[in-house]
Design a protein around this motif. Structure first.
Motif, PDB file in Angstrom:
ATOM      1  N   LYS A 141       0.835  -1.204   0.000  1.00  0.00           N
ATOM      2  CA  LYS A 141       0.000   0.000   0.000  1.00  0.00           C
ATOM      3  C   LYS A 141       0.871   1.255   0.000  1.00  0.00           C
ATOM      4  N   TRP A 142       0.238   2.377  -0.314  1.00  0.00           N
ATOM      5  CA  TRP A 142       0.923   3.662  -0.353  1.00  0.00           C
ATOM      6  C   TRP A 142       0.523   4.489   0.862  1.00  0.00           C
ATOM      7  N   TYR A 143       1.528   5.136   1.455  1.00  0.00           N
ATOM      8  CA  TYR A 143       1.292   5.944   2.648  1.00  0.00           C
ATOM      9  C   TYR A 143       1.910   7.326   2.471  1.00  0.00           C
ATOM     10  N   ILE A 144       1.191   8.323   2.935  1.00  0.00           N
ATOM     11  CA  ILE A 144       1.721   9.680   2.975  1.00  0.00           C
ATOM     12  C   ILE A 144       1.817  10.090   4.436  1.00  0.00           C
ATOM     13  N   TYR A 145       3.043  10.377   4.880  1.00  0.00           N
ATOM     14  CA  TYR A 145       3.287  10.899   6.217  1.00  0.00           C
ATOM     15  C   TYR A 145       3.432  12.414   6.107  1.00  0.00           C
ATOM     16  N   ARG A 194       1.351  18.208  14.534  1.00  0.00           N
ATOM     17  CA  ARG A 194       1.363  16.781  14.854  1.00  0.00           C
ATOM     18  C   ARG A 194       1.576  15.990  13.574  1.00  0.00           C
ATOM     19  N   ALA A 195       1.980  14.738  13.700  1.00  0.00           N
ATOM     20  CA  ALA A 195       2.236  13.882  12.543  1.00  0.00           C
ATOM     21  C   ALA A 195       1.029  12.997  12.265  1.00  0.00           C
ATOM     22  N   GLY A 196       0.715  12.846  10.975  1.00  0.00           N
ATOM     23  CA  GLY A 196      -0.401  12.007  10.576  1.00  0.00           C
ATOM     24  C   GLY A 196      -0.045  11.132   9.396  1.00  0.00           C
ATOM     25  N   VAL A 197      -0.987  10.248   9.015  1.00  0.00           N
ATOM     26  CA  VAL A 197      -0.725   9.313   7.921  1.00  0.00           C
ATOM     27  C   VAL A 197      -1.996   9.092   7.112  1.00  0.00           C
ATOM     28  N   LEU A 198      -1.820   8.994   5.787  1.00  0.00           N
ATOM     29  CA  LEU A 198      -2.885   8.678   4.841  1.00  0.00           C
ATOM     30  C   LEU A 198      -2.536   7.359   4.166  1.00  0.00           C
ATOM     31  N   GLU A 199      -3.557   6.581   3.756  1.00  0.00           N
ATOM     32  CA  GLU A 199      -3.334   5.271   3.152  1.00  0.00           C
ATOM     33  C   GLU A 199      -4.140   5.132   1.867  1.00  0.00           C
ATOM     34  N   ALA A 200      -3.529   4.495   0.853  1.00  0.00           N
ATOM     35  CA  ALA A 200      -4.228   4.255  -0.415  1.00  0.00           C
ATOM     36  C   ALA A 200      -3.684   2.999  -1.073  1.00  0.00           C
ATOM     37  N   ASP A 201      -4.433   2.494  -2.053  1.00  0.00           N
ATOM     38  CA  ASP A 201      -3.999   1.318  -2.799  1.00  0.00           C
ATOM     39  C   ASP A 201      -3.097   1.669  -3.970  1.00  0.00           C
ATOM     40  N   PRO A 224      -0.657   5.281  -5.720  1.00  0.00           N
ATOM     41  CA  PRO A 224      -0.092   6.569  -5.300  1.00  0.00           C
ATOM     42  C   PRO A 224      -1.018   7.765  -5.492  1.00  0.00           C
ATOM     43  N   PHE A 225      -2.009   7.640  -6.380  1.00  0.00           N
ATOM     44  CA  PHE A 225      -2.908   8.763  -6.629  1.00  0.00           C
ATOM     45  C   PHE A 225      -4.259   8.613  -5.935  1.00  0.00           C
ATOM     46  N   GLY A 226      -4.322   7.658  -5.012  1.00  0.00           N
ATOM     47  CA  GLY A 226      -5.499   7.546  -4.173  1.00  0.00           C
ATOM     48  C   GLY A 226      -6.631   6.754  -4.806  1.00  0.00           C
ATOM     49  N   PRO A 227      -7.820   6.860  -4.172  1.00  0.00           N
ATOM     50  CA  PRO A 227      -8.157   7.782  -3.078  1.00  0.00           C
ATOM     51  C   PRO A 227      -7.497   7.389  -1.759  1.00  0.00           C
ATOM     52  N   TYR A 228      -7.150   8.414  -0.979  1.00  0.00           N
ATOM     53  CA  TYR A 228      -6.491   8.205   0.305  1.00  0.00           C
ATOM     54  C   TYR A 228      -7.494   8.240   1.452  1.00  0.00           C
ATOM     55  N   VAL A 229      -7.248   7.378   2.420  1.00  0.00           N
ATOM     56  CA  VAL A 229      -8.039   7.331   3.644  1.00  0.00           C
ATOM     57  C   VAL A 229      -7.212   7.939   4.761  1.00  0.00           C
ATOM     58  N   ASP A 230      -7.783   8.859   5.490  1.00  0.00           N
ATOM     59  CA  ASP A 230      -7.105   9.476   6.625  1.00  0.00           C
ATOM     60  C   ASP A 230      -7.073   8.480   7.781  1.00  0.00           C
ATOM     61  N   LYS A 231      -5.869   8.014   8.128  1.00  0.00           N
ATOM     62  CA  LYS A 231      -5.723   7.020   9.196  1.00  0.00           C
ATOM     63  C   LYS A 231      -5.403   7.658  10.542  1.00  0.00           C
ATOM     64  N   GLY A 232      -5.454   9.000  10.588  1.00  0.00           N
ATOM     65  CA  GLY A 232      -5.361   9.670  11.873  1.00  0.00           C
ATOM     66  C   GLY A 232      -3.989  10.180  12.244  1.00  0.00           C
TER      67      GLY A 232
END
Length: 344
Positions: A95-99, A114-121, A123-131
């Motif tokens: 999976k792809w992650y954006i920190y 604060r630091a957060g992370v997004l996840e997608a299948d 690189p161009f998403g759609p991204y899910v906000d994982k908090g």
């Protein structure tokens, strides 16, 4: 002059700059800061704050984008609505992650990052906000979550680690010293207990109203593992880079004593290049060259607003340390090896 020869000369003169342009590129590449690039299956991905959110690019080339898209827009009235800083894109376990870092409020003071992370299948998403990551000292109770920016990923010895710039404790202002922290990444959204990895203690790391280490980036070369970091104010001409080197492939990255700090800056500005830093490193399209992707200021004044992104080649010395040389700044350089072939 023979008419045919004249027409040939005109054609050659007209096409000369085009041929030269195909072999070279011009720095800076673009306006912006905190550049991050990663290479995956022969393509380069970059990510930055832009277009009202986070933008991802994809290309076969280091020197130009082929696809650009806004992949995530911050929500309203949330912890991550504002001050989107230094996003990075990583591929982990399919999976792809954006920190990234963000804040609940817009602009200064910057005490709520604060630091957060997004996840997608892809690189161009759609991204899910994982908090939001917990980056404090008590991961069990998650009490007093602490300031954190510039999170990056270290993969070593079959484990994943996060490295970032943080504070020792919470404050209601942003004039606070920044240190490098590391923690095991238990899963893509969860950190183990943080460890204070490095402080700005050497004379060349100090001199501003705060002492800081930020922008950590991982560089591997054979069995050698490095954390390249930036120090001094990113808004000043004194911005420069330092280095931590893991003592051996068997060393524990969570042990601060397992890292050797370089005694001198490894990359710094000149009389005409006003600071360098927050760099990431990758290889040329044919993997025969190493390149550093960094930001610098075009003028002495202007603070954060006049930072631009640059690219140049580097090597390794006989001791295995990266040799970044002198920053070329605004310049015309030969394109990375293998790019011209891809352009045909």
């Amino acid at each position: 002059m023979n008419k045919a020869i004249y027409l040939l000369l005109v054609c050659l003169l007209a096409n000369g700059p085009i041929l030269a342009q195909q072999k070279t590129f011009s720095n800076p590449l673009r306006k912006g800061a905190d550049p991050f690039v990663m290479k995956h299956e022969g393509r380069y991905y970059t990510v930055f704050n832009g277009g009202g959110g986070i933008t991802v690019t994809e290309s076969r080339f280091l020197t130009k984008f082929e696809k650009t898209a806004v992949v995530w827009t911050p929500p309203e009235k949330a912890w991550n609505s504002h001050n989107i800083w230094a996003p990075e894109i990583h591929f982990l376990d399919g999976k792809w992650y954006i920190y990234y870092a963000a804040s609940v409020h817009k602009g200064a003071p910057y005490y709520a990052q604060r630091a957060g992370v997004l996840e997608a299948d892809n690189p161009f998403g759609p991204y899910v906000d994982k908090g939001m990551f917990y980056t404090g000292d008590d991961p069990e109770t998650k009490k007093d979550n602490c300031w954190a920016i510039d999170m990056t990923l270290l993969q070593h010895g079959g484990k994943n680690y996060a490295v970032w710039s943080g504070w020792t404790a919470l404050h209601d202002h942003h004039d606070v010293d920044q240190y490098l922290y590391i923690a095991e990444l238990l899963d893509p959204y969860t950190l183990g207990k943080r460890v204070l990895l490095s402080k700005p203690e050497l004379p060349w790391e100090k001199g501003d109203h705060i002492a800081l280490q930020e922008g950590p980036q991982i560089l591997t070369h054979g069995d050698d593992v490095f954390i390249m970091y930036s120090t001094r104010g990113s808004w000043t001409e004194h911005y420069k880079m330092g280095q931590l080197r893991l003592k051996s492939p068997d060393s524990d990255p969570l042990d601060p004593n397992a890292w050797i700090k370089a005694e001198h800056p490894v990359f710094q500005g000149t009389d005409t290049v006003y600071g360098v830093g927050h760099a990431s490193m990758t290889t040329s399209p044919d993997d025969t060259e190493y390149w550093i992707y960094y930001h610098s200021k075009l003028q002495l004044d202007g603070g954060w607003d006049n930072r631009h992104v640059f690219l140049q080649k580097f090597t390794f010395d006989e001791d295995g340390n990266p040799n970044f040389g002198t920053p070329r700044g605004s310049s015309t350089l030969d394109r990375p090896s293998g790019e011209i072939e891809r352009d045909k």
